[in-house]
Design a protein around this motif. Structure first.
Motif, mmCIF file in Angstrom:
data_model
loop_
_atom_site.group_PDB
_atom_site.id
_atom_site.type_symbol
_atom_site.label_atom_id
_atom_site.label_comp_id
_atom_site.label_asym_id
_atom_site.label_seq_id
_atom_site.Cartn_x
_atom_site.Cartn_y
_atom_site.Cartn_z
ATOM 1 N N PHE A 196 -4.380 -14.571 -2.357
ATOM 2 C CA PHE A 196 -4.269 -15.268 -1.067
ATOM 3 C C PHE A 196 -4.208 -14.242 0.049
ATOM 4 C CE2 PHE A 196 -1.893 -17.187 2.422
ATOM 5 C CZ PHE A 196 -2.500 -18.434 2.545
ATOM 6 N N LEU A 197 -5.081 -14.392 1.044
ATOM 7 C CA LEU A 197 -5.155 -13.415 2.125
ATOM 8 C C LEU A 197 -5.217 -14.157 3.464
ATOM 9 C CD1 LEU A 197 -5.207 -10.333 2.234
ATOM 10 C CD2 LEU A 197 -7.694 -10.418 2.188
ATOM 11 N N ASP A 198 -4.096 -14.164 4.192
ATOM 12 C CA ASP A 198 -4.041 -14.775 5.522
ATOM 13 C C ASP A 198 -4.389 -13.703 6.541
ATOM 14 O OD1 ASP A 198 -3.315 -15.817 8.041
ATOM 15 O OD2 ASP A 198 -1.790 -17.095 7.144
ATOM 16 N N THR A 199 -5.497 -13.900 7.248
ATOM 17 C CA THR A 199 -5.998 -12.867 8.159
ATOM 18 C C THR A 199 -5.601 -13.110 9.616
ATOM 19 O OG1 THR A 199 -8.097 -13.981 8.637
ATOM 20 C CG2 THR A 199 -7.992 -12.626 6.647
ATOM 21 N N SER A 200 -4.693 -14.056 9.850
ATOM 22 C CA SER A 200 -4.321 -14.408 11.224
ATOM 23 C C SER A 200 -3.928 -13.192 12.051
ATOM 24 C CB SER A 200 -3.171 -15.428 11.225
ATOM 25 O OG SER A 200 -3.562 -16.640 10.614
ATOM 26 N N ASP A 201 -3.203 -12.270 11.423
ATOM 27 C CA ASP A 201 -2.712 -11.091 12.145
ATOM 28 C C ASP A 201 -3.322 -9.796 11.613
ATOM 29 O OD1 ASP A 201 -0.912 -12.586 13.823
ATOM 30 O OD2 ASP A 201 0.377 -12.829 12.068
ATOM 31 N N MET A 202 -4.498 -9.902 10.990
ATOM 32 C CA MET A 202 -5.152 -8.723 10.436
ATOM 33 C C MET A 202 -6.436 -8.427 11.196
ATOM 34 S SD MET A 202 -4.778 -9.425 6.311
ATOM 35 C CE MET A 202 -5.381 -7.803 5.806
ATOM 36 N N THR A 203 -6.782 -7.156 11.275
ATOM 37 C CA THR A 203 -8.063 -6.768 11.864
ATOM 38 C C THR A 203 -9.134 -6.843 10.779
ATOM 39 O OG1 THR A 203 -7.812 -4.428 11.307
ATOM 40 C CG2 THR A 203 -6.881 -5.168 13.423
ATOM 41 N N ILE A 204 -10.387 -6.870 11.197
ATOM 42 C CA ILE A 204 -11.488 -6.906 10.229
ATOM 43 C C ILE A 204 -11.453 -5.687 9.303
ATOM 44 C CG2 ILE A 204 -14.003 -6.749 9.990
ATOM 45 C CD1 ILE A 204 -14.241 -8.660 12.338
ATOM 46 N N PRO A 205 -11.271 -4.457 9.827
ATOM 47 C CA PRO A 205 -11.191 -3.297 8.921
ATOM 48 C C PRO A 205 -10.056 -3.413 7.898
ATOM 49 C CG PRO A 205 -11.576 -2.561 11.165
ATOM 50 C CD PRO A 205 -11.276 -4.026 11.247
ATOM 51 N N GLU A 206 -8.934 -4.011 8.301
ATOM 52 C CA GLU A 206 -7.808 -4.175 7.367
ATOM 53 C C GLU A 206 -8.180 -5.137 6.238
ATOM 54 O OE1 GLU A 206 -3.930 -3.467 10.300
ATOM 55 O OE2 GLU A 206 -4.762 -5.481 10.056
ATOM 56 N N VAL A 207 -8.846 -6.228 6.577
ATOM 57 C CA VAL A 207 -9.240 -7.203 5.558
ATOM 58 C C VAL A 207 -10.290 -6.605 4.625
ATOM 59 C CG1 VAL A 207 -10.185 -9.495 5.133
ATOM 60 C CG2 VAL A 207 -8.760 -9.106 7.145
ATOM 61 N N VAL A 208 -11.273 -5.932 5.206
ATOM 62 C CA VAL A 208 -12.319 -5.291 4.398
ATOM 63 C C VAL A 208 -11.696 -4.265 3.454
ATOM 64 C CG1 VAL A 208 -14.330 -3.753 4.471
ATOM 65 C CG2 VAL A 208 -14.160 -5.668 6.071
ATOM 66 N N GLY A 209 -10.771 -3.487 3.969
ATOM 67 C CA GLY A 209 -10.101 -2.467 3.155
ATOM 68 C C GLY A 209 -9.338 -3.063 1.993
ATOM 69 N N ARG A 210 -8.675 -4.190 2.250
ATOM 70 C CA ARG A 210 -7.899 -4.846 1.192
ATOM 71 C C ARG A 210 -8.816 -5.365 0.084
ATOM 72 N NH1 ARG A 210 -4.428 -5.211 -2.515
ATOM 73 N NH2 ARG A 210 -3.316 -7.193 -2.788
ATOM 74 N N ILE A 211 -9.942 -5.969 0.471
ATOM 75 C CA ILE A 211 -10.864 -6.498 -0.534
ATOM 76 C C ILE A 211 -11.526 -5.361 -1.317
ATOM 77 C CG2 ILE A 211 -13.003 -7.810 -0.888
ATOM 78 C CD1 ILE A 211 -12.135 -9.568 1.473
ATOM 79 N N ARG A 212 -11.873 -4.294 -0.624
ATOM 80 C CA ARG A 212 -12.438 -3.135 -1.326
ATOM 81 C C ARG A 212 -11.443 -2.570 -2.329
ATOM 82 N NH1 ARG A 212 -15.981 1.405 1.417
ATOM 83 N NH2 ARG A 212 -15.880 1.914 -0.792
ATOM 84 N N GLN A 213 -10.188 -2.532 -1.924
ATOM 85 C CA GLN A 213 -9.135 -2.028 -2.835
ATOM 86 C C GLN A 213 -9.080 -2.874 -4.086
ATOM 87 O OE1 GLN A 213 -5.184 -2.396 -1.230
ATOM 88 N NE2 GLN A 213 -4.210 -1.427 -2.985
ATOM 89 N N LEU A 214 -9.093 -4.203 -3.931
ATOM 90 C CA LEU A 214 -9.038 -5.108 -5.078
ATOM 91 C C LEU A 214 -10.268 -4.924 -5.974
ATOM 92 C CD1 LEU A 214 -7.785 -8.290 -3.191
ATOM 93 C CD2 LEU A 214 -6.498 -7.006 -4.924
ATOM 94 N N ALA A 215 -11.433 -4.753 -5.348
ATOM 95 C CA ALA A 215 -12.663 -4.572 -6.113
ATOM 96 C C ALA A 215 -12.647 -3.259 -6.902
ATOM 97 C CB ALA A 215 -13.868 -4.613 -5.178
ATOM 98 N N GLU A 216 -12.184 -2.202 -6.245
ATOM 99 C CA GLU A 216 -12.142 -0.891 -6.909
ATOM 100 C C GLU A 216 -11.141 -0.903 -8.055
ATOM 101 O OE1 GLU A 216 -11.450 1.480 -3.487
ATOM 102 O OE2 GLU A 216 -13.544 1.367 -2.816
ATOM 103 N N GLU A 217 -10.040 -1.633 -7.882
ATOM 104 C CA GLU A 217 -9.057 -1.744 -8.959
ATOM 105 C C GLU A 217 -9.662 -2.506 -10.141
ATOM 106 O OE1 GLU A 217 -5.714 -3.646 -7.149
ATOM 107 O OE2 GLU A 217 -5.005 -1.813 -6.129
ATOM 108 N N ALA A 218 -10.460 -3.534 -9.851
ATOM 109 C CA ALA A 218 -11.085 -4.312 -10.908
ATOM 110 C C ALA A 218 -12.138 -3.492 -11.657
ATOM 111 C CB ALA A 218 -11.744 -5.564 -10.325
ATOM 112 N N MET A 219 -12.849 -2.654 -10.916
ATOM 113 C CA MET A 219 -13.841 -1.784 -11.533
ATOM 114 C C MET A 219 -13.193 -0.767 -12.467
ATOM 115 S SD MET A 219 -16.393 -0.934 -8.353
ATOM 116 C CE MET A 219 -17.573 -2.147 -7.745
ATOM 117 N N ALA A 220 -12.036 -0.284 -12.035
ATOM 118 C CA ALA A 220 -11.342 0.729 -12.835
ATOM 119 C C ALA A 220 -10.778 0.126 -14.109
ATOM 120 C CB ALA A 220 -10.233 1.354 -12.004
#
Length: 220
Positions: A196-220
């Protein structure tokens, strides 16, 4: 690899998914554009998208294709590029209407799954993690408050020189949420294994970074 992003209208799914796709060299699949194309087909004919029997009777006449030009997804309806037409507010509202119909969902489901079999994809919509790609390695439920989503939509319209009424857009967003969450077929909901990711108070780079982190963790 498959990344599924679900969430309500105006949550920024498409903008975020595009940026993640660019940074990770994934194919971005905008499923909402496909439903918009179906809605536009009937609106452009002067037909009523809320007439389920009429939609089902004519659904077989619709051919939707996707092409990529300079990294941008283009939507073709019966051979015609409708990428700009389908972004109208009226089309977006009616996309939620046709998305309730089984004939429409079945038609687009096979196309969406076929694309995911051919490449690393990031796909956004209402039921990607729950129905379209239940085996996706990364699932995100992306949302924001209705007011924040309305403000973002207004800002987009003003950038295009289009006037807008914030209160009316917020009402439309709430109505679309109600419609999407309560439809009989594949309603909008968070997959059990989605983040669950509520972006109300997040910037676009912050959201992109979080999703990339999750993807990289899944790849690993």
């Amino acid at each position: 690899m498959k990344i599924a992003i679900d969430g309500p209208a105006g949550a920024g799914k498409s903008s975020i998914a595009k940026k993640v796709a660019e940074e990770m060299n994934f194919i971005y699949v905008d499923t909402g554009a496909m439903f918009r194309a179906v809605a536009w087909y009937f609106l452009s004919k002067g037909a009523d998208p809320s007439d389920e029997a009429a939609v089902e009777a004519d659904c077989g006449s619709i051919q939707i294709d996707i092409a990529y030009r300079d990294g941008e997804q283009r939507i073709f309806l019966n051979g015609e590029d409708v990428s700009l037409e389908i972004r109208r507010e009226e089309v977006g509202n009616n996309a939620s209407v046709v998305a309730r119909y089984g004939c429409v969902r079945e038609k687009l489901l096979q196309l969406q799954r076929g694309m995911a079999e051919k490449a690393d994809v990031i796909m956004d919509g209402r039921d990607i993690g729950t129905v379209v790609l239940p085996d996706a390695e990364v699932k995100i439920y992306l949302t924001a408050s209705p007011l924040v989503r309305a403000r973002r939509r207004c800002a987009q319209l003003k950038e295009k020189g289009v006037s807008c009424d914030l209160n009316e857009i917020e009402k439309d967003i709430i109505a679309r949420d109600e419609q999407d969450m309560n439809r009989a077929i594949a309603p909008l909901r968070q997959a059990e294994d989605a983040v669950f990711l509520d972006t109300s108070d997040m910037t676009i780079p912050e959201v992109v970074g979080r999703i990339r982190q999750l993807a990289e963790e899944a790849m690993a």
